[in-house]
Design an enzyme around this catalytic site. Sequence first.
Site, mmCIF file in Angstrom:
data_model
loop_
_atom_site.group_PDB
_atom_site.id
_atom_site.type_symbol
_atom_site.label_atom_id
_atom_site.label_comp_id
_atom_site.label_asym_id
_atom_site.label_seq_id
_atom_site.Cartn_x
_atom_site.Cartn_y
_atom_site.Cartn_z
ATOM 1 C CD GLU A 128 -2.191 -1.127 2.963
ATOM 2 O OE1 GLU A 128 -3.037 -1.960 3.248
ATOM 3 O OE2 GLU A 128 -1.779 -0.282 3.779
ATOM 4 C CB CYS A 141 2.514 7.023 4.072
ATOM 5 S SG CYS A 141 2.848 5.782 5.292
ATOM 6 C CB CYS A 148 5.926 -6.021 9.065
ATOM 7 S SG CYS A 148 7.267 -5.443 10.127
ATOM 8 C CB CYS A 152 4.134 -4.015 16.467
ATOM 9 S SG CYS A 152 5.876 -3.671 16.233
ATOM 10 C CB CYS A 155 1.265 -2.956 13.761
ATOM 11 S SG CYS A 155 1.577 -2.729 12.003
ATOM 12 C CD GLU A 221 12.069 -1.597 10.978
ATOM 13 O OE1 GLU A 221 11.169 -1.216 11.748
ATOM 14 O OE2 GLU A 221 13.003 -0.843 10.631
ATOM 15 C CB SER A 252 9.079 5.251 10.658
ATOM 16 O OG SER A 252 8.547 4.742 11.855
ATOM 17 C CB SER A 274 7.774 2.652 16.218
ATOM 18 O OG SER A 274 7.422 3.187 14.968
ATOM 19 C CG LEU A 275 9.823 4.869 22.969
ATOM 20 C CD1 LEU A 275 11.127 4.085 22.886
ATOM 21 C CD2 LEU A 275 10.046 6.199 23.694
ATOM 22 C CG ASN A 353 -6.807 3.772 12.337
ATOM 23 O OD1 ASN A 353 -7.994 3.434 12.446
ATOM 24 N ND2 ASN A 353 -6.371 4.484 11.332
ATOM 25 C CB CYS A 396 -0.367 0.408 9.409
ATOM 26 S SG CYS A 396 1.282 -0.107 9.138
HETATM 27 N N1 SAH Z 1 7.956 -0.588 10.725
HETATM 28 C C1 SAH Z 1 8.216 0.786 10.911
HETATM 29 C C2 SAH Z 1 7.503 1.681 9.919
HETATM 30 C C3 SAH Z 1 6.079 1.318 9.551
HETATM 31 S S1 SAH Z 1 4.853 1.467 10.817
HETATM 32 C C4 SAH Z 1 7.872 1.197 12.335
HETATM 33 O O1 SAH Z 1 7.275 0.414 13.053
HETATM 34 O O2 SAH Z 1 8.260 2.300 12.711
HETATM 35 C C5 SAH Z 1 4.553 3.218 10.848
HETATM 36 C C6 SAH Z 1 3.914 3.714 12.134
HETATM 37 O O3 SAH Z 1 2.509 3.369 12.191
HETATM 38 C C7 SAH Z 1 4.556 3.125 13.361
HETATM 39 O O4 SAH Z 1 4.846 4.088 14.323
HETATM 40 C C8 SAH Z 1 3.495 2.194 13.821
HETATM 41 O O5 SAH Z 1 3.670 1.922 15.140
HETATM 42 C C9 SAH Z 1 2.223 2.928 13.497
HETATM 43 N N2 SAH Z 1 1.020 2.070 13.533
HETATM 44 C C10 SAH Z 1 0.929 0.790 13.143
HETATM 45 N N3 SAH Z 1 -0.324 0.307 13.340
HETATM 46 C C11 SAH Z 1 -1.048 1.307 13.875
HETATM 47 C C12 SAH Z 1 -2.404 1.435 14.310
HETATM 48 N N4 SAH Z 1 -3.270 0.436 14.219
HETATM 49 N N5 SAH Z 1 -2.812 2.642 14.822
HETATM 50 C C13 SAH Z 1 -1.936 3.670 14.876
HETATM 51 N N6 SAH Z 1 -0.651 3.604 14.502
HETATM 52 C C14 SAH Z 1 -0.183 2.439 13.999
HETATM 53 FE FE1 SF4 Z 2 6.178 -3.932 11.438
HETATM 54 FE FE2 SF4 Z 2 6.170 -1.312 12.069
HETATM 55 FE FE3 SF4 Z 2 3.899 -2.763 12.093
HETATM 56 FE FE4 SF4 Z 2 5.754 -3.178 13.967
HETATM 57 S S1 SF4 Z 2 4.584 -1.276 13.642
HETATM 58 S S2 SF4 Z 2 4.635 -4.787 12.819
HETATM 59 S S3 SF4 Z 2 7.616 -2.900 12.810
HETATM 60 S S4 SF4 Z 2 5.145 -2.315 10.317
#
Ligand code: SAH
Ligand code: SF4
Length: 423
Positions: A128, A141, A148, A152, A155, A221, A252, A274-275, A353, A396
Amino acid sequence: MVLRDNCTYMRLMQIPGHIDPVPVPRAITPREDGRIDLMGLSREQIRAELEAQGLDARQAKLRAKQIFHWLYHRGVTSFDDMTDIAKAQRPFLAERFVIGRPQVVEAQVSSDGTRKWLLRSDDGQDYEMVFIPDADRGTLCVSSQVGCTLNCRFCHTGTMRLVRNLTPGEIVGQVMLARDALGEWPKGSMASVAEDEDDDAPQYTTDGRMLTNIVMMGMGEPLYNFDNVRAALKVVMDGDGLSLSKRRITLSTSGVVPMMARAGEEIGVNLAVSLHAVTKEIRDEIVPINRKYGIEELLAACAAYPGANNARRITFEYVMLKDKNDSDEDARELVRLIRKYKLPAKVNLIPFNPWPGALYECSTPERIRRFSDIIFEAGISAPVRTPRGRDIAAACGQLKTQAQKLSRAELDRLAEEKQAALG
Ligand code: SAH
Ligand code: SF4
């Protein structure tokens, strides 16, 4: 795990576990007609391909320079449009090369102007990209992988079963496609003047565009696909091509510590991390790579990130999950950690989200506001990101699933996980 016995599957890799993925670098995707897709290649790679097809060194160098410019600065997709290349040579090029774009499976526009595309690779993998227009900028974006490996827990992309790295062509292709869709290639001859007042006259302008910024925050990632992301961003930043400044590009990462210094040195773009949590217990749960590279190690790598300073701060992304990571204490701990490592930092608070089967809920608006205030009061910027494109599921990994529909087994697995977490 459902095993599929077909060749598409064989070209992909399975998710090997929570925190130990094995990235598979891919070169150019081979085409059935044997032609080579130039998309994503550097000037030097184009030169080498031309030489391999029989052009002498001097010709290859000159043509590579011209083709690079036509490809990335002018956005052409046909050799016939390359007017400074001899007519007689164009069929030679067209027989051997193509200038590809990702295939568009679905394109949607939200009521707030956010656009989202579901794209398909030549080997049938979907990924996407999202375009978010704002008053003073337009941010694309971009995805770095299909799926991935990092899982997480909040996500959606992390729940996808199959993963493969996107090639440089597929990454640059997203930017090219966005420029196509936004109608943002310079028109007319390069000699004509921008100030021309006649609307029908050819114009050559590079400013006033909608697409001004890129964030590597789509699926995947980026630091697990380092070589391809670096190659793609170098093409995107090249002054003779798309010419986006490194200050307008943000990568990111969820915290792939060993690759962060290299990202700073070899790519040099802005860093977002992404902390999402400030204690080992919670971050281990929601961002499992934390079990491998812990918070302190991650923040030390941020402090050492080349090029970070007060003018170019590191962004910490923090997704707001109800009763999970959103207490006053969490906010204060975040401030303490940023101060401890003397980080030039800003914090992006992202309302969670939700997606079907998700284990978490978004924090209340009051909670998010309070969390933000605590950080602001400590002198650190902590804006709340407005959710965009909700009506088109522009978060995402969501469009892909809507298009595919979850399999029965997938739904059962999600339901079980949810039950286990609640019980
Ligand atoms: N893998 C990388 C980059 C892609 S994710 C990373 O994790 O940083 C991009 C951002 O979207 C990250 O900060 C992730 O934590 C956030 N994200 C993923 N799923 C989400 C959701 N359901 N609601 C809000 N933010 C989300
Ligand atoms: Fe992958 Fe980023 Fe989603 Fe974590 S937040 S599963 S690293 S895309």
